[in-house]
Design a protein around this motif. Structure first.
Motif, mmCIF file in Angstrom:
data_model
loop_
_atom_site.group_PDB
_atom_site.id
_atom_site.type_symbol
_atom_site.label_atom_id
_atom_site.label_comp_id
_atom_site.label_asym_id
_atom_site.label_seq_id
_atom_site.Cartn_x
_atom_site.Cartn_y
_atom_site.Cartn_z
ATOM 1 N N PHE A 15 2.822 -3.239 9.531
ATOM 2 C CA PHE A 15 3.258 -2.569 8.318
ATOM 3 C C PHE A 15 4.757 -2.283 8.380
ATOM 4 O O PHE A 15 5.226 -1.617 9.307
ATOM 5 N N TYR A 21 0.836 -1.202 0.000
ATOM 6 C CA TYR A 21 0.000 0.000 0.000
ATOM 7 C C TYR A 21 0.873 1.256 0.000
ATOM 8 O O TYR A 21 1.950 1.264 0.603
ATOM 9 N N HIS A 69 4.509 0.801 11.419
ATOM 10 C CA HIS A 69 3.196 0.960 12.054
ATOM 11 C C HIS A 69 2.620 -0.404 12.393
ATOM 12 O O HIS A 69 2.826 -1.385 11.666
ATOM 13 N N SER A 87 1.212 4.535 1.879
ATOM 14 C CA SER A 87 0.726 5.103 3.139
ATOM 15 C C SER A 87 0.649 6.620 3.023
ATOM 16 O O SER A 87 0.994 7.188 1.989
ATOM 17 N N ASN A 88 0.192 7.267 4.097
ATOM 18 C CA ASN A 88 0.235 8.740 4.101
ATOM 19 C C ASN A 88 1.447 9.286 4.876
ATOM 20 O O ASN A 88 1.518 10.475 5.167
ATOM 21 N N ILE A 147 -4.589 4.205 5.175
ATOM 22 C CA ILE A 147 -5.100 3.068 4.390
ATOM 23 C C ILE A 147 -6.516 2.764 4.866
ATOM 24 O O ILE A 147 -6.724 2.263 5.979
ATOM 25 N N VAL A 162 4.284 0.676 1.961
ATOM 26 C CA VAL A 162 4.424 -0.307 3.043
ATOM 27 C C VAL A 162 3.904 -1.677 2.608
ATOM 28 O O VAL A 162 2.982 -1.767 1.790
ATOM 29 N N PRO A 184 -5.081 0.425 10.169
ATOM 30 C CA PRO A 184 -4.511 0.907 8.902
ATOM 31 C C PRO A 184 -4.854 2.371 8.635
ATOM 32 O O PRO A 184 -4.081 3.065 7.962
ATOM 33 N N ARG A 185 -6.002 2.838 9.151
ATOM 34 C CA ARG A 185 -6.408 4.220 8.866
ATOM 35 C C ARG A 185 -5.434 5.238 9.459
ATOM 36 O O ARG A 185 -5.317 6.351 8.976
ATOM 37 N N ILE A 232 -2.426 5.303 9.126
ATOM 38 C CA ILE A 232 -1.410 5.658 8.118
ATOM 39 C C ILE A 232 -2.050 5.822 6.733
ATOM 40 O O ILE A 232 -1.391 5.641 5.705
#
Lengths: 277, 277
Positions: free
Chosen positions: B235, B157, B204, B159-160, B213, B175, B208-209, B211
């Motif tokens: 992650f 994914y 992490h 990530s942010n 996702i 990640v 997931p949210r 970061i």
């Protein structure tokens, strides 16, 4: 404590428990123009080498290939004098208590700031320094002979261990020697191994001749610190290595810290221990 | 075992206990043109990105500033296709089982060798890969859901979390996600922390949210590997990060390994554990 609270004439003890920022401010204001050993204990100190961008790739490659002598703490963007990772708000042109200016590999000046020497393509490398290792060893109550005198000068030698070359940069690993009591040898090795950014584990233990040093009393830099009964000479890679190599490559311009006059960062050594980044 | 002893049509099991050199020879001879997960167990695998020298300083700076997604295992001299530290005698132009060629950030070809694409100013970066982490986790008997199917594809994914930028290179940390049983979570973290060259400790753990996702089932690369009862999503930084960043920077030329088709080195992971270099 802030530097403005300090008396005009600072003593080493005044800055022993200061922050990295305090020491940089004292250097910037001209209040501190001496070596930085024993200052801002627990904060990571760094060797500095500034090279023009056209040499920066090869120099970084040299550091990457030789992580024990050249642990990379921070590298500035070309032309930007702020070490954004190691010390936000810093200015490498004025934050060290002394600098050396080299031309074609020759020392041409020792100065207190380098504003006039800084170029739009200057890249500053901040590399790990054994002053940080001193803290770690002292915390473990492992004696540090060189700190028992005020000058704090450690024993430094050019070894016969060759660095991995990169471009024009090649030469021997320069090492510091610390006399370590035999019964603290294992501790000294295993503790320093945790801190790669302070040169990590030793490169050699014992007979100096095995790494090309025939006579410990004849140092190449610093001063000889005697072995006492039951001491073993222990050799760690030294941050003088990349400077010696860059000087030997005779690059047209290079600026470094003056001997022992390090960049003191905002980082604590524990932030750079294994596994933390 | 040497590759010449092997049957013409190789199975994954044939190379599971091979050396890194064997796998490279099989790729070079055309006997192995598939992904390298599960091959040469214990040998360090690497992501590869080849860029022209004029981008190499900024790209190396990007890697240095983002050691978790971009652990530097080896960087070749400009124009020299041998990875002298990671695999003496190797040739990065022919030793991988598949390559991708990018122009201005766009994928233009998938090929089995890149001899015609290699230039006198090409610099190959070999960066840590989570295939190596799989070995470490399996050795600790921590289940690896993605390896339970033949395709071996992990969940990947964007990530942010933003990387530290360097020059034109900037973008998010990519990640991988591994479902880890709750009762093995501490082991998974502490064990991977020992191997910075295989991306080290997670970036992490859990929601997931946190970061960026929103839906684990919608992967950006690879495939979704389901969480089972009591699994926690964990992650780790992923070696896709620097490639995604370099593609986004639209540099004129870049060559990478094909997805999952890694460079297999001569290094054992234990040689790159903390404190060994």
């Amino acid at each position: 404590m802030t530097v403005t609270d300090l008396p005009r004439a600072l003593l080493r003890e005044d800055l022993a428990n200061a922050s990295g920022r305090d020491v940089r401010a004292a250097a910037r204001s001209g209040q501190w123009r001496r070596a930085t050993h024993g200052l801002a204990r627990g904060y990571v100190q760094a060797n500095m080498a500034i090279v023009p961008k056209r040499y920066a790739f090869d120099f970084m490659l040299f550091c990457q290939r030789n992580p024990k002598p050249c642990p990379i703490i921070d590298i500035t963007d070309p032309g930007d004098p702020e070490a954004r990772f190691a010390a936000p708000g810093s200015d490498v042109r004025v934050d060290l208590p002394g600098y050396r200016v080299f031309r074609d590999g020759e020392l041409v000046a020792e100065v207190f700031e380098i504003t006039d020497h800084w170029r739009s393509d200057s890249v500053a490398f901040l590399l790990g320094c054994s002053n940080s290792m001193d803290d770690v060893l002292l915390d473990a109550r492992i004696p540090q002979r060189h700190l028992e005198s005020e000058d704090g000068r450690i024993s430094v030698y050019a070894s016969n261990i060759m660095c991995a070359a990169a471009g024009i940069f090649r030469g021997p690993v320069v090492v510091t020697m610390r006399p370590i009591p035999q019964n603290r040898l294992v501790d000294a090795i295993s503790i320093t191994a945790r801190y790669p950014m302070a040169h990590g584990a030793p490169v050699h233990v014992g007979d100096p001749r095995a790494i090309g040093i025939d006579d410990l009393s004849r140092v190449d830099w610093g001063k000889y610190n005697e072995l006492r009964h039951d001491d073993v000479p222990v050799f760690w890679a030294c941050g003088v290595t990349p400077q010696a190599v860059a000087a030997k490559a005779r690059i047209p311009e290079m600026i470094t810290h003056a001997a022992g006059h390090m960049f003191v960062s905002d980082l604590k050594l524990t932030q750079l221990a294994h596994g933390t980044r």
